[in-house]
Design an enzyme around this catalytic site. Structure first.
Site, PDB file in Angstrom:
ATOM      1  CD  GLU A   1      -3.008  -0.851   2.203  1.00 35.31           C
ATOM      2  OE1 GLU A   1      -2.890  -0.301   3.765  1.00 35.31           O
ATOM      3  OE2 GLU A   1      -4.211  -1.388   2.243  1.00 35.31           O
TER       4      GLU A   1
ATOM      5  NE  ARG B   1      -5.285   5.647   8.729  1.00 39.84           N
ATOM      6  CZ  ARG B   1      -5.857   4.476   8.105  1.00 39.84           C
ATOM      7  NH1 ARG B   1      -6.095   3.391   8.532  1.00 39.84           N
ATOM      8  NH2 ARG B   1      -6.513   5.059   6.886  1.00 39.84           N
TER       9      ARG B   1
ATOM     10  CG  HIS C   1     -10.295   7.996   2.146  1.00 42.18           C
ATOM     11  ND1 HIS C   1     -10.469   7.772   1.077  1.00 42.18           N
ATOM     12  CD2 HIS C   1      -9.859   7.113   2.290  1.00 42.18           C
ATOM     13  CE1 HIS C   1     -10.004   7.152   0.497  1.00 42.18           C
ATOM     14  NE2 HIS C   1      -9.761   6.110   1.114  1.00 42.18           N
TER      15      HIS C   1
ATOM     16  NE  ARG D   1      -5.789   7.059   2.484  1.00 40.78           N
ATOM     17  CZ  ARG D   1      -6.353   6.389   3.468  1.00 40.78           C
ATOM     18  NH1 ARG D   1      -6.225   6.774   4.667  1.00 40.78           N
ATOM     19  NH2 ARG D   1      -6.596   4.984   2.596  1.00 40.78           N
TER      20      ARG D   1
ATOM     21  CG  HIS E   1     -10.921   7.077   6.641  1.00 41.06           C
ATOM     22  ND1 HIS E   1     -11.809   6.225   6.014  1.00 41.06           N
ATOM     23  CD2 HIS E   1      -9.703   6.544   6.179  1.00 41.06           C
ATOM     24  CE1 HIS E   1     -11.326   5.087   5.752  1.00 41.06           C
ATOM     25  NE2 HIS E   1     -10.378   5.299   5.803  1.00 41.06           N
TER      26      HIS E   1
HETATM   27  C1  LIG Z   1     -13.835   2.658   5.836  1.00 44.65           C
HETATM   28  C2  LIG Z   1     -13.256   2.510   6.477  1.00 44.65           C
HETATM   29  C3  LIG Z   1     -11.965   1.591   6.238  1.00 44.65           C
HETATM   30  C4  LIG Z   1     -10.723   1.303   6.387  1.00 44.65           C
HETATM   31  N1  LIG Z   1      -9.722   0.579   6.662  1.00 44.65           N
HETATM   32  C5  LIG Z   1      -8.077   0.479   6.732  1.00 44.65           C
HETATM   33  C6  LIG Z   1      -7.717  -1.126   6.641  1.00 44.65           C
HETATM   34  O1  LIG Z   1      -7.818  -1.335   5.766  1.00 44.65           O
HETATM   35  N2  LIG Z   1      -6.313  -1.030   7.513  1.00 44.65           N
HETATM   36  C7  LIG Z   1      -6.640   0.073   9.401  1.00 44.65           C
HETATM   37  O2  LIG Z   1      -5.081  -0.536   9.271  1.00 44.65           O
HETATM   38  N3  LIG Z   1      -7.402   0.068   9.123  1.00 44.65           N
HETATM   39  C8  LIG Z   1      -8.649   0.880   8.616  1.00 44.65           C
HETATM   40  N4  LIG Z   1      -9.628   1.575   8.611  1.00 44.65           N
HETATM   41  C9  LIG Z   1      -9.876   2.275  10.394  1.00 44.65           C
HETATM   42  C10 LIG Z   1      -9.698   1.458  10.985  1.00 44.65           C
HETATM   43  O3  LIG Z   1     -10.647   0.431  10.894  1.00 44.65           O
HETATM   44  C11 LIG Z   1     -10.124   2.217  12.678  1.00 44.65           C
HETATM   45  O4  LIG Z   1      -9.136   2.765  13.104  1.00 44.65           O
HETATM   46  C12 LIG Z   1     -10.255   1.035  13.490  1.00 44.65           C
HETATM   47  O5  LIG Z   1     -11.202  -0.083  12.965  1.00 44.65           O
HETATM   48  C13 LIG Z   1     -10.500   1.105  14.838  1.00 44.65           C
HETATM   49  O6  LIG Z   1     -10.393   0.268  15.786  1.00 44.65           O
HETATM   50  P1  LIG Z   1     -11.641   0.831  16.852  1.00 44.65           P
HETATM   51  O7  LIG Z   1     -11.251  -1.026  17.778  1.00 44.65           O
HETATM   52  O8  LIG Z   1     -10.144   1.194  17.811  1.00 44.65           O
HETATM   53  O9  LIG Z   1     -13.287   0.851  16.621  1.00 44.65           O
HETATM   54  P2  LIG Z   1     -14.016   0.307  15.902  1.00 44.65           P
HETATM   55  O10 LIG Z   1     -13.817  -0.564  14.972  1.00 44.65           O
HETATM   56  O11 LIG Z   1     -14.682   1.367  15.231  1.00 44.65           O
HETATM   57  O12 LIG Z   1     -15.074  -0.380  17.039  1.00 44.65           O
HETATM   58  C14 LIG Z   1     -15.320   0.510  18.111  1.00 44.65           C
HETATM   59  C15 LIG Z   1     -16.799   0.500  19.376  1.00 44.65           C
HETATM   60  O13 LIG Z   1     -17.311   1.442  19.896  1.00 44.65           O
HETATM   61  C16 LIG Z   1     -18.881   1.346  20.039  1.00 44.65           C
HETATM   62  N5  LIG Z   1     -18.715   2.990  21.227  1.00 44.65           N
HETATM   63  C17 LIG Z   1     -18.404   3.667  20.154  1.00 44.65           C
HETATM   64  N6  LIG Z   1     -19.210   4.672  21.145  1.00 44.65           N
HETATM   65  C18 LIG Z   1     -19.766   3.856  21.946  1.00 44.65           C
HETATM   66  C19 LIG Z   1     -20.089   4.172  23.532  1.00 44.65           C
HETATM   67  N7  LIG Z   1     -20.552   5.433  23.855  1.00 44.65           N
HETATM   68  N8  LIG Z   1     -20.703   3.577  23.972  1.00 44.65           N
HETATM   69  C20 LIG Z   1     -21.251   1.871  24.115  1.00 44.65           C
HETATM   70  N9  LIG Z   1     -20.077   0.961  22.883  1.00 44.65           N
HETATM   71  C21 LIG Z   1     -19.548   2.477  22.172  1.00 44.65           C
HETATM   72  C22 LIG Z   1     -19.064   1.618  18.585  1.00 44.65           C
HETATM   73  O14 LIG Z   1     -20.058   0.812  18.606  1.00 44.65           O
HETATM   74  C23 LIG Z   1     -17.746  -0.001  18.486  1.00 44.65           C
HETATM   75  O15 LIG Z   1     -18.206  -1.507  18.866  1.00 44.65           O
HETATM   76  C24 LIG Z   1     -10.715   2.441   8.039  1.00 44.65           C
HETATM   77  C25 LIG Z   1     -11.742   2.762   8.647  1.00 44.65           C
HETATM   78  C26 LIG Z   1     -13.201   3.208   8.018  1.00 44.65           C
HETATM   79  C27 LIG Z   1     -13.905   3.379   8.314  1.00 44.65           C
END
Ligand SMILES: Cc1cc2nc3c(=O)[nH]c(=O)nc-3n(C[C@H](O)[C@H](O)[C@H](O)COP(=O)(O)OP(=O)(O)OC[C@H]3O[C@@H](n4cnc5c(N)ncnc54)[C@H](O)[C@@H]3O)c2cc1C
Length: 532
Positions: free
Chosen positions: A127, A382, A242, A288, A347
């Site tokens: 990438e 990032r 993004h 980006r 993003h």
């Molecule tokens: C479209 C897209 C594509 C991406 N592609 C990539 C990729 O290919 N590679 C990469 O490394 N990163 C990628 N990213 C970034 C990456 O997906 C995220 O940074 C990462 O998944 C974050 O993980 P997390 O567990 O911290 O949060 P999340 O996976 O967003 O989970 C957060 C959790 O907290 C919960 N939550 C939120 N607020 C509350 C609240 N007040 N009370 C209770 N629960 C709550 C949500 O419901 C969810 O369950 C992408 C992001 C997007 C949006």
């Protein structure tokens, strides 16, 4: 005014583990941490049903890990440092790169079906800004979906993990200067869950902005709750936009993946001009943030921005990019022959709750992992596919830290009902906040707009009775205040009034909510660019 509060805070002392742990968030960070903590009792709270409302499940790229022949963690760390525009913490960059292979092994053990080559070895792709093939994927663009589905099955099969779905964290409650529990809302009722160990894994804050690729749950509740409880936050000014969200009026905006440009698709305006050509030698394949600003400028000038894949892909579009193809068709656009309207969308949040190498925040009893945390891994920008990696590396470290705490027999506390939910957020006010963020704290910022936005956020913060609105205003305030204080352009922070990077500001920024509020309330402009 310097952009950084010198970090004279201390990382929190660890409490005892008795009482089990509460994890807030059911994305990659939360699920992985819960599994790693087993058999310690864990209550996992999530705002949506498991598998929904999490960016993790939407990840189309994959996870970065230096496991290919000739690749090394040192090379991965070097790419991470270069992407972060001078302010990545080198210790953290090396730490995540070093621990990446072990975390990929963990995911394989849980059953994640990463793609393999004909010899059975993990297939690795490349990438932007990675100088080696080091991204593990699942069936092309389905990494997030497959990883989350696998981990949910594992969590459901682990008796020590109690999952509470559709429960939303409103605030962290502190007692004697440390975490004492959380207040939640669920099914129209509010409850208090006593907890001495809380892991925040609530994801990012893209939904603070009017245009975003993030799920609606990603509006900074975790960031706001931690800051309101007194935790230090870091690098909150850095939001990655993004460049090519598909602009068809959907919320969240679907993505036209970067790989489309990698395959030769070009960006044009409504006059058919390829506007990235004069802006960067790599044109559409520039970093980006540069492409996002190019797209933003064309839209701001009224010329619009479109991704044209008709020559590069044409009739091969549907086969190679089925998800994007289906999205376009559903909006009446045939991307094989028609340009796709695009816009920059919030993003990824590089900033978040400041954490140390064990994922501890400055508030005793509070850890943070995943996008809600700011470990120092991303700096001002990032590197692609490092965010899923950071989430698993720190989730594992936090689990190890908590598992090692002394304490009596661990038990899981039950929530206490504290009454019906109070006022809910007025959708018109939510819209106003989101539009303010996009206009004044968006892709290109100016002191004047930032000050205007800060005044509104302060007003919302002090007058809103609805917890969601208050948290949105607090999280927005933290982003805007750090942006105002950073009187330079660096990585994802573009200040039209301070267009250059200032070598004196080549460091991370640390803020408390009190400092952010003081900045917002300051009458005199305290934030002059070095040149002024
Ligand atoms: C479209 C897209 C594509 C991406 N592609 C990539 C990729 O290919 N590679 C990469 O490394 N990163 C990628 N990213 C970034 C990456 O997906 C995220 O940074 C990462 O998944 C974050 O993980 P997390 O567990 O911290 O949060 P999340 O996976 O967003 O989970 C957060 C959790 O907290 C919960 N939550 C939120 N607020 C509350 C609240 N007040 N009370 C209770 N629960 C709550 C949500 O419901 C969810 O369950 C992408 C992001 C997007 C949006």
């Amino acid at each position: 005014m310097a952009a950084s509060v010198v970090p004279d805070f201390r990382w929190a002392e660890a409490p005892s583990s008795s009482g089990g742990a509460v994890i807030v968030g059911g994305g990659l960070a939360g699920l992985f941490c819960a599994l790693k903590l087993a058999p310690l009792p864990v209550t996992l709270i999530t705002a949506a049903p498991l598998g929904e409302g999490a960016s993790s499940a939407w990840a189309q790229g994959g996870i970065a890990a230096a496991i290919g022949e000739g690749d090394t963690p040192a090379a991965h760390a070097a790419d991470t440092l270069a992407a972060g525009a001078g302010i990545v913490d080198p210790e953290i960059a090396h730490l995540i790169a070093r621990e990446a292979p072990a975390r990929i092994d963990d995911l394989l053990r849980y059953g994640v079906p990463f793609d393999r080559d004909l010899e059975g070895k993990l297939a690795l792709s490349q990438e932007a800004a990675h100088h080696a093939r080091r991204i593990v994927r699942v069936r092309g663009d389905l990494a997030g979906k497959a990883i989350i589905a696998t981990l949910i099955s594992a969590v459901r099969a682990t008796p020590s993990i109690r999952v509470v779905e559709n429960a939303t964290l409103e605030e962290l409650v502190t007692r004697d200067g440390r975490v004492g529990g959380i207040r939640l809302r669920r099914n129209g009722r509010r409850s208090f869950l006593p907890a001495r160990i809380v892991v925040l894994a609530t994801g990012g804050a893209g939904h603070l902005f009017a245009v975003t690729t993030n799920p609606i749950e990603a509006h900074g509740d975790g960031l706001a709750a931690a800051a309101r409880a007194g935790a230090v936050v870091a690098d909150t000014e850095f939001v990655q936009f993004h460049p090519t969200a598909i602009d068809i009026g959907r919320d969240p905006a679907p993505l036209a993946t970067e790989a489309l440009r990698g395959e030769g698709s070009i960006l044009v305006n409504s006059r058919g001009e390829r506007f990235m050509l004069p802006l960067h030698p790599d044109a559409e394949l520039a970093p980006r943030d540069i492409v996002a600003r190019g797209v933003f400028s064309e839209i701001a000038a009224g010329r619009g921005a479109f991704l044209d894949a008709s020559k590069a892909l044409g009739s091969r579009f549907a086969e190679h990019f089925p998800t994007v193809h289906a999205t376009c068709l559903s909006a009446g656009i045939d991307p094989a022959v028609q340009p796709i309207p695009v816009a920059p969308a919030a993003h990824y949040h590089m900033g978040g709750v400041a954490t140390d190498t064990q994922g501890r925040t400055t508030l005793p009893g509070l850890w943070a992992a995943g996008e809600v945390a700011s470990t120092g891994a991303h700096g001002a920008n990032r590197l692609a596919s490092n965010s899923l990696l950071e989430a698993v590396v720190f989730a594992a470290r936090i689990a190890e830290d908590i598992s090692g705490l002394s304490g009596g027999p661990a038990t899981s506390a039950a929530p206490e009902d504290i009454g019906a939910v109070g006022p809910t957020a007025d959708p018109r006010e939510v819209r106003e906040l989101r539009e303010l963020m996009s206009r004044d704290v968006g892709v290109v910022r100016r002191a004047e707009g930032l000050r205007r936005a800060l005044r509104r956020f302060r007003a919302f913060e002090s007058s809103s009775l609805a917890p969601e609105l208050r948290n949105r205003a607090t999280a927005s305030l933290l982003v805007a205040a750090a942006s105002l204080a950073r009187t330079e352009s660096r990585g994802a922070q573009a200040r039209a009034d301070c267009p250059d990077a200032d070598p004196a500001l080549a460091h991370r920024s640390f803020l408390t909510l009190d400092t952010a509020r003081a900045l917002a309330d300051a009458q005199a402009p305290a934030e002059l660019c070095p040149a002024e």
